[in-house]
Every structure is written in C-alpha cells, then in structure tokens.
Design a protein around this motif. Structure first.
Motif, PDB file in Angstrom:
ATOM      1  N   ALA A  35      34.288  27.958  44.775  1.00  0.00           N
ATOM      2  CA  ALA A  35      34.956  29.149  44.245  1.00  0.00           C
ATOM      3  C   ALA A  35      35.351  28.924  42.799  1.00  0.00           C
ATOM      4  N   VAL A  36      35.310  29.994  42.018  1.00  0.00           N
ATOM      5  CA  VAL A  36      35.846  29.964  40.661  1.00  0.00           C
ATOM      6  C   VAL A  36      36.905  31.049  40.574  1.00  0.00           C
ATOM      7  N   VAL A  37      38.118  30.625  40.197  1.00  0.00           N
ATOM      8  CA  VAL A  37      39.212  31.581  40.059  1.00  0.00           C
ATOM      9  C   VAL A  37      39.691  31.552  38.609  1.00  0.00           C
ATOM     10  N   GLY A  38      40.462  32.535  38.235  1.00  0.00           N
ATOM     11  CA  GLY A  38      40.982  32.547  36.867  1.00  0.00           C
ATOM     12  C   GLY A  38      41.402  33.945  36.495  1.00  0.00           C
ATOM     13  N   PRO A  39      42.252  34.057  35.480  1.00  0.00           N
ATOM     14  CA  PRO A  39      42.755  35.373  35.096  1.00  0.00           C
ATOM     15  C   PRO A  39      41.642  36.276  34.568  1.00  0.00           C
ATOM     16  N   SER A  40      41.938  37.550  34.525  1.00  0.00           N
ATOM     17  CA  SER A  40      40.998  38.522  33.989  1.00  0.00           C
ATOM     18  C   SER A  40      40.660  38.147  32.546  1.00  0.00           C
ATOM     19  N   SER A  45      32.760  36.289  35.016  1.00  0.00           N
ATOM     20  CA  SER A  45      31.516  37.053  35.124  1.00  0.00           C
ATOM     21  C   SER A  45      30.491  36.579  34.103  1.00  0.00           C
ATOM     22  N   THR A  46      30.976  36.184  32.927  1.00  0.00           N
ATOM     23  CA  THR A  46      30.066  35.647  31.913  1.00  0.00           C
ATOM     24  C   THR A  46      29.393  34.387  32.450  1.00  0.00           C
ATOM     25  N   LEU A  47      30.155  33.564  33.161  1.00  0.00           N
ATOM     26  CA  LEU A  47      29.584  32.362  33.765  1.00  0.00           C
ATOM     27  C   LEU A  47      28.446  32.739  34.723  1.00  0.00           C
ATOM     28  N   ALA A  48      28.702  33.740  35.583  1.00  0.00           N
ATOM     29  CA  ALA A  48      27.671  34.170  36.537  1.00  0.00           C
ATOM     30  C   ALA A  48      26.427  34.661  35.793  1.00  0.00           C
ATOM     31  N   GLN A  49      26.648  35.421  34.722  1.00  0.00           N
ATOM     32  CA  GLN A  49      25.522  35.946  33.935  1.00  0.00           C
ATOM     33  C   GLN A  49      24.722  34.828  33.272  1.00  0.00           C
ATOM     34  N   SER A 164      28.184  35.162  43.818  1.00  0.00           N
ATOM     35  CA  SER A 164      28.973  36.282  44.297  1.00  0.00           C
ATOM     36  C   SER A 164      30.099  36.519  43.307  1.00  0.00           C
ATOM     37  N   ASP A 165      30.093  37.686  42.662  1.00  0.00           N
ATOM     38  CA  ASP A 165      31.135  38.005  41.679  1.00  0.00           C
ATOM     39  C   ASP A 165      32.038  39.089  42.254  1.00  0.00           C
ATOM     40  N   GLU A 166      33.191  38.675  42.733  1.00  0.00           N
ATOM     41  CA  GLU A 166      34.189  39.590  43.312  1.00  0.00           C
ATOM     42  C   GLU A 166      33.602  40.418  44.465  1.00  0.00           C
ATOM     43  N   ALA A 167      32.745  39.809  45.267  1.00  0.00           N
ATOM     44  CA  ALA A 167      32.063  40.570  46.315  1.00  0.00           C
ATOM     45  C   ALA A 167      33.011  41.070  47.401  1.00  0.00           C
ATOM     46  N   THR A 168      34.164  40.419  47.548  1.00  0.00           N
ATOM     47  CA  THR A 168      35.091  40.893  48.586  1.00  0.00           C
ATOM     48  C   THR A 168      36.268  41.657  47.990  1.00  0.00           C
ATOM     49  N   SER A 169      36.333  41.729  46.659  1.00  0.00           N
ATOM     50  CA  SER A 169      37.461  42.434  46.048  1.00  0.00           C
ATOM     51  C   SER A 169      37.330  43.920  46.353  1.00  0.00           C
ATOM     52  N   GLY A 170      38.422  44.506  46.741  1.00  0.00           N
ATOM     53  CA  GLY A 170      38.380  45.925  47.065  1.00  0.00           C
ATOM     54  C   GLY A 170      38.081  46.193  48.520  1.00  0.00           C
ATOM     55  N   LEU A 171      37.703  45.172  49.273  1.00  0.00           N
ATOM     56  CA  LEU A 171      37.492  45.382  50.713  1.00  0.00           C
ATOM     57  C   LEU A 171      38.817  45.161  51.443  1.00  0.00           C
ATOM     58  N   ASP A 172      38.969  45.811  52.610  1.00  0.00           N
ATOM     59  CA  ASP A 172      40.200  45.559  53.356  1.00  0.00           C
ATOM     60  C   ASP A 172      40.115  44.171  53.996  1.00  0.00           C
ATOM     61  N   LEU A 192      22.388  27.122  51.615  1.00  0.00           N
ATOM     62  CA  LEU A 192      22.621  27.744  50.304  1.00  0.00           C
ATOM     63  C   LEU A 192      23.686  27.000  49.503  1.00  0.00           C
ATOM     64  N   SER A 193      23.585  27.104  48.189  1.00  0.00           N
ATOM     65  CA  SER A 193      24.696  26.759  47.298  1.00  0.00           C
ATOM     66  C   SER A 193      25.288  28.098  46.886  1.00  0.00           C
ATOM     67  N   ILE A 194      26.574  28.286  47.125  1.00  0.00           N
ATOM     68  CA  ILE A 194      27.165  29.592  46.805  1.00  0.00           C
ATOM     69  C   ILE A 194      28.259  29.426  45.748  1.00  0.00           C
ATOM     70  N   LEU A 195      28.095  30.148  44.637  1.00  0.00           N
ATOM     71  CA  LEU A 195      29.130  30.208  43.605  1.00  0.00           C
ATOM     72  C   LEU A 195      29.913  31.490  43.868  1.00  0.00           C
ATOM     73  N   PHE A 196      31.162  31.331  44.243  1.00  0.00           N
ATOM     74  CA  PHE A 196      31.942  32.461  44.735  1.00  0.00           C
ATOM     75  C   PHE A 196      33.088  32.748  43.759  1.00  0.00           C
ATOM     76  N   ILE A 197      32.908  33.797  42.964  1.00  0.00           N
ATOM     77  CA  ILE A 197      33.913  34.159  41.968  1.00  0.00           C
ATOM     78  C   ILE A 197      34.885  35.161  42.581  1.00  0.00           C
ATOM     79  N   THR A 198      36.166  34.896  42.439  1.00  0.00           N
ATOM     80  CA  THR A 198      37.141  35.810  43.030  1.00  0.00           C
ATOM     81  C   THR A 198      38.479  35.659  42.324  1.00  0.00           C
ATOM     82  N   HIS A 199      39.355  36.636  42.487  1.00  0.00           N
ATOM     83  CA  HIS A 199      40.724  36.431  42.019  1.00  0.00           C
ATOM     84  C   HIS A 199      41.671  36.378  43.217  1.00  0.00           C
TER      85      HIS A 199
END
Ligand SMILES: Nc1ncnc2c1ncn2[C@@H]1O[C@H](COP(=O)(O)OP(=O)(O)OP(=O)(O)O)[C@@H](O)[C@H]1O
Ligand SMILES: [Mg+2]
Length: 353
Positions: A35-40, A45-49, A164-172, A192-199
């Motif tokens: 997982a990669v976390v960090g402030p807005s 997202s730049t990392l993912a790109q 995965s860039d905020e793939a679960t953000s906004g879900l209940d 798989l190797s999964i890079l999971f970006i989230t806040h």
C-alpha cells in the motif's frame, strides 16, 4: 514484481517547475500487496502513472518483471503494459456496453477471436463473482459490482502486476471488504504484485502486506504492516491503529501504555500480570486485532502499584512493550484528561484470520 529506483518526476519548466516525485524507491514483490498512503497532492497518482510509463519519469527507473520500462521503445512499451492491470476510483466503464462487453474490450484490441473472447470473459466475470451480471449495463450495477467489472477487465490480458489507485474510495464498508477480499484472493491465485494506493488507513490494515507513506514526493516511512504495528515508535504504525480514548484510571494507580510486540502474548495477560504482581490491573482501553494470525495492537491499563520496574519487567516477560503514561490517576495529566471517557474498552476482532 515492481521495482522503482530513484524515481524523479518534475512537471513544468523554469519558475513553473514542480518536483512531484523526488528520488522515490519502492519494491513490490510477487504475491505482495504493497500500500502507498499519503496526503492529497503527495504524488501517489503520479507514481502510478510513472509505473505504467503513461507519464515519463524525469529520471530513475521503473522495472516490472525484470524489464526496465524506461528503456523500451513505444512499441515494446505497449506490449509490456499488457502485463500491468490498472483499476481506478472511477470504474471507467463504458456506459453503453454491458459488463461482458466492457471486460472484452482489451481482448478486442488484441484481435482475439470472438469465441475465445467469450470464453475468457465468462471466466473473468465468474472469477470476480459476477457470472450472472454479464448482460447488465453499468447503471444496473452497484458501485462495488462496477468496480469488480473493472477488475475483471484489468485481468483480461493476464497481468502480473496490478495498480490500484483509490479503487475502494467512495465504496461503502461492505463493498470495500468484498473488493479487498477479492484482491487478496487474486494476489494468491494469480501470483500478482499489487500496488494499492489509498488514503484509507482501515483498508490498509485489511489488505496490505507492506505499506509506505509518501510525503512531498518521498517515501518517509515504510515496512511490513505487522512490523510497523509492533513498533511503538512508528508513526505509520500509530496511524494504522490509532490509540482510542480510554476510561480514567482508579485513584492511586499508574497508567501504562502497552503495545503488542512481535512475540506472541497470552490472551489473559492482564489477569496474569495482576496475579504475578499481586495487585489490581484494570483495562482502561484497547485496540487489538488479529491480522494474518498475529495479534497486534495496544492497550492502556492501570496498575495499582508504584513498583514501576517490576511492572515493566513483568510486561516484557509477557511479550508486551510498555511505557508509563502518567504517575497517578489524578485528573489533569495529559493522558487521562485527553482520554477520559465513559465508553468501555473496545477490543476489535479482525475479519482477517
Ligand atoms: N500533469 C501534471 N502537470 C502538472 N502538475 C501535475 C500534473 N499531474 C500532477 N501534478 C501535480 O503533482 C502533485 C501530485 O499530484 P498527484 O495526483 O500525484 O497527488 P495524489 O497524491 O494522487 O493526491 P490525491 O490523494 O488527491 O489523489 C500535485 O501537486 C499536482 O498538482
Ligand atoms: Mg491521486
């Protein structure tokens, strides 16, 4: 496997120049969710790109499955990108295409035959638990289901790496848990190797094997989730499992903050401590979870003895890391004043056995 070395990304020139990623190193092993976390604005997202090279790094390298992407020609890069699946917060589905037709899209681009594509799409929809929704249009699906279609589509070309860039953000919370469980299954079944970006720190706790905190374009702390939780000095560990408010201590008792370390701790440790010290031990608050079979967390206790060295030694024997939080229960001390609350201690049992 993803290996990011000294990644630097600047946008703009001259006075407009902004350094968004500043010498970032990151590894995601096979069968690992990192997982990669960090402030807005931290650069997640730049990392993912940059990992897909949709944004060209200013310098540094991105290696996926042993292949250095920045050294590839555009044509070679298009082929390499097939091994990288991406999922985003917005599911990015085409509203006029059914779930099946959305999943089929990458196969169509590759010119896979209609029969082969149908077979693969059915297999993929089945894999994400949507075999019965093949003919549904996006607006006929829930947010969590749409995200599953997005995951099926990301898997269409048999990637080895998933971003995965905020793939679960906004879900209940329920949909989040189901996506988290699905991604963990996919990690294990498809290596798989999964890079999971989230806040969302709660989601990190549920899903990640390791976690890095990105701030101003640099990784400022990283480690295995279990190691960080067991380290009382880890900022990231504390952010993952914040200390909850606790009840006030009884008169004359000493308050201790204890942290589960990497050694197993007996479940009735508070009772054992009371027995061995022949005194009263009260549990004032706790946040304890079982993650992948290991108990992690921390608790606040009040011990009715002034023999601090003895308490410290006994807690360590029990496998707990301890620090004295205050010297008496008198109100006004930092810990009790901030933490005083009538709520009983909470012990959270985790979903992830
Ligand atoms: N194409 C671009 N041109 C110029 N600046 C950009 C570009 N893309 C991103 N940035 C800048 O880079 C910084 C990091 O953006 P990024 O989208 O990576 O942050 P983030 O960590 O994903 O934030 P969030 O949590 O809000 O999604 C921001 O200051 C942003 O303005
Ligand atoms: Mg972002």
């Amino acid at each position: 496997m993803i290996r990011v070395d000294k990644l630097r990304k600047e946008f703009g020139h001259g006075f407009e120049r902004a350094v968004v990623l500043d010498g970032l190193d990151l590894n995601v092993e096979t069968r690992e969710i990192s997982a990669v976390v960090g402030p807005s604005g931290a650069g997640k997202s730049t990392l993912a790109q940059c990992v897909t090279l949709l944004e060209r790094p200013t310098s540094g390298s991105v290696i996926v499955n042993g292949e250095s992407l920045s050294e590839l020609s555009e044509r070679e890069l298009r082929v390499a990108r097939r091994r990288i699946g991406t999922i985003f917060q917005s599911d990015g589905l085409f509203s006029r295409r059914t779930a099946a037709a959305n999943v089929a899209l990458p196969l169509e681009y590759l010119g896979v035959t209609a029969a082969e594509s149908r077979r693969r799409v059915n297999e993929l929809l089945d894999r994400v638990g949507l075999a019965d929704k093949a003919k549904h249009y996006p607006h006929q699906l829930s947010g969590g289901q749409r995200q599953r279609v997005g995951i099926a589509r990301a898997l269409a070309l048999r990637p080895t790496v998933l971003l995965s860039d905020e793939a679960t953000s906004g879900l209940d919370p329920e949909a989040t848990v189901s996506i988290v469980e699905l991604l963990k299954e996919l990690r294990d079944d498809l290596d798989l190797s999964i890079l999971f970006i989230t806040h969302e720190m709660d989601t990190v706790l549920q899903i990640a094997d390791s976690v890095s905190r990105l701030d101003h374009g640099r990784i400022v702390e990283s480690g295995k989730v279990l190691d960080l939780l067991a380290d009382p000095s880890s900022k990231l560990g504390r952010a993952l499992q914040p200390r909850r408010s606790h009840q006030p201590a009884p008169e004359g008792a000493t308050v201790w903050a204890v942290t589960y370390g990497s050694d197993p701790v007996p479940s009735d440790w508070a009772g054992l401590l009371a027995e061995r010290l022949d005194t009263t031990v009260s549990l004032l608050g706790a946040s304890i979870e079982t993650l992948r079979g290991t108990t992690t967390g921390h608790a606040t206790i009040a011990v009715a003895t002034a023999h601090h060295d003895l308490v410290d030694a006994e807690l360590r024997i029990l496998g707990l890391d301890a620090a004295r939080a205050n010297d008496s229960s008198s109100s006004g001390t930092a810990t009790t004043a901030a933490g005083a609350s009538a709520t009983p201690p909470q012990i959270r049992e985790s979903v992830d056995a």
